[in-house]
Scaffold this motif. Structure first.
Motif, mmCIF file in Angstrom:
data_model
loop_
_atom_site.group_PDB
_atom_site.id
_atom_site.type_symbol
_atom_site.label_atom_id
_atom_site.label_comp_id
_atom_site.label_asym_id
_atom_site.label_seq_id
_atom_site.Cartn_x
_atom_site.Cartn_y
_atom_site.Cartn_z
ATOM 1 N N ARG A 70 0.917 -1.292 0.144
ATOM 2 C CA ARG A 70 -0.010 0.108 -0.096
ATOM 3 C C ARG A 70 0.797 1.191 0.007
ATOM 4 N N ARG A 71 0.656 2.209 -0.628
ATOM 5 C CA ARG A 71 1.055 3.534 -0.696
ATOM 6 C C ARG A 71 0.806 4.417 0.057
ATOM 7 N N SER A 72 -0.457 4.266 0.571
ATOM 8 C CA SER A 72 -1.240 4.792 1.603
ATOM 9 C C SER A 72 -2.328 4.315 2.173
ATOM 10 N N ASP A 73 -2.474 4.638 3.458
ATOM 11 C CA ASP A 73 -3.596 3.917 4.206
ATOM 12 C C ASP A 73 -4.849 4.866 4.081
ATOM 13 N N HIS A 74 -4.897 5.902 3.433
ATOM 14 C CA HIS A 74 -5.853 6.833 3.445
ATOM 15 C C HIS A 74 -7.344 6.416 3.264
ATOM 16 N N ASN A 75 -7.515 5.384 2.350
ATOM 17 C CA ASN A 75 -9.059 4.848 2.209
ATOM 18 C C ASN A 75 -9.282 3.398 2.920
ATOM 19 N N ARG A 76 -8.125 2.976 3.402
ATOM 20 C CA ARG A 76 -8.251 1.744 4.056
ATOM 21 C C ARG A 76 -9.260 1.827 5.379
ATOM 22 N N GLN A 77 -8.977 2.639 6.366
ATOM 23 C CA GLN A 77 -9.699 2.716 7.463
ATOM 24 C C GLN A 77 -11.318 2.853 7.160
ATOM 25 N N PRO A 78 -11.545 4.044 6.321
ATOM 26 C CA PRO A 78 -12.970 4.104 5.893
ATOM 27 C C PRO A 78 -13.784 2.716 5.497
ATOM 28 N N LEU A 79 -12.857 2.033 4.473
ATOM 29 C CA LEU A 79 -13.307 0.831 4.038
ATOM 30 C C LEU A 79 -13.752 -0.031 4.897
ATOM 31 N N LEU A 80 -12.699 -0.153 6.069
ATOM 32 C CA LEU A 80 -13.155 -1.137 7.229
ATOM 33 C C LEU A 80 -14.103 -0.735 8.116
ATOM 34 N N LYS A 126 -20.069 -3.309 -4.544
ATOM 35 C CA LYS A 126 -20.650 -1.959 -4.901
ATOM 36 C C LYS A 126 -21.308 -1.251 -3.933
ATOM 37 N N GLN A 127 -21.916 -1.976 -2.813
ATOM 38 C CA GLN A 127 -22.312 -1.440 -1.636
ATOM 39 C C GLN A 127 -21.169 -0.674 -0.873
ATOM 40 N N ILE A 128 -20.140 -1.566 -0.568
ATOM 41 C CA ILE A 128 -19.039 -0.882 -0.074
ATOM 42 C C ILE A 128 -18.275 0.058 -0.735
ATOM 43 N N LEU A 129 -18.324 0.140 -1.604
ATOM 44 C CA LEU A 129 -17.661 1.095 -2.695
ATOM 45 C C LEU A 129 -18.575 2.369 -2.462
ATOM 46 N N ASP A 130 -19.718 2.138 -2.832
ATOM 47 C CA ASP A 130 -20.869 3.490 -2.841
ATOM 48 C C ASP A 130 -20.585 4.048 -1.288
ATOM 49 N N ARG A 131 -20.592 3.384 -0.418
ATOM 50 C CA ARG A 131 -20.599 3.679 1.156
ATOM 51 C C ARG A 131 -19.474 4.846 1.589
ATOM 52 N N VAL A 132 -18.067 4.271 0.620
ATOM 53 C CA VAL A 132 -17.047 4.988 0.975
ATOM 54 C C VAL A 132 -16.789 6.105 -0.195
ATOM 55 N N LYS A 133 -17.485 6.013 -1.384
ATOM 56 C CA LYS A 133 -17.136 6.667 -2.459
ATOM 57 C C LYS A 133 -15.918 6.624 -3.254
#
Length: 197
Positions: A5-15, A33-40
């Motif tokens: 991973r280059r950055s954990d910027h999106n990882r925590q919101p995904l979790l 898709k639901q996961i991606l839509d939730r985090v955009k």
């Protein structure tokens, strides 16, 4: 194994989104898709962090366990609390949390164990880690309680921890089904004040 991973910027919101969605809808009821839509975030970003939905779910389980353990430490690591007081504090903390977040969610770990336990090696190993941590902590509480003569001596601390855990998970499933914490409170009080005394 996740890709570097280059950055954990999106990882925590995904979790965090994973905890919410898997708690509410389960593994099979939650789509990518639901996961991606939730985090955009775009699909490619998801696969930057996780190789598959299965690996994502396992990481969500680890995240959920670590967050819960951290919260419980704040509740139980207070000077002067006896073992039974710690257990009661855990019960009250968990019920307050469920009432705030929605009783229909139940315990994500218990829900996923019933749904995918034994079907996914990654998820099963993550859930077993949670079970082992919880069982170990409970056993230590009952060991201390036995030393203080606060609980029965004819069962081992490990046996009492297993009884507590099984009643706990069964009670959380009933909360989810009935939408009420009353029966759980009564049963846990019976467990601690009568059965294990």
């Amino acid at each position: 194994m996740a890709r570097p991973r280059r950055s954990d910027h999106n990882r925590q919101p995904l979790l965090e989104a994973g905890v919410t969605l898997l708690s509410e809808q389960g593994y099979h009821g939650t789509g990518l898709k639901q996961i991606l839509d939730r985090v955009k975030i775009p699909k490619g970003s998801f696969y930057h962090y996780f190789d598959s939905k299965e690996q994502f779910a396992a990481e969500v389980i680890h995240y959920y366990i670590d967050q819960y353990v951290s919260q419980l430490k704040q509740v139980t690591d207070q000077p002067g609390l006896a073992p039974m007081e710690r257990l009661l504090a855990v019960i009250e903390f968990t019920l307050d949390k469920l009432e705030q977040e929605g009783l229909e969610k139940g315990c994500m770990l218990g829900n996923l164990t019933a749904e995918v336990g034994g079907q996914s090696e990654l998820c099963t190993q993550a859930m077993l880690r949670g079970w082992t941590l919880w069982q170990s902590w409970l056993t230590s509480q009952f060991e201390e309680a036995q030393q203080r003569h606060e609980v029965r001596q004819d069962l081992t601390a490990e046996q009492m921890a297993r009884l507590f855990w099984d009643r706990w998970e069964g009670g959380l499933l009933r909360i989810k089904l009935q939408g009420s914490t009353q029966g759980f409170r009564q049963d846990m009080a019976l467990m601690l004040k009568v059965i294990l005394r």
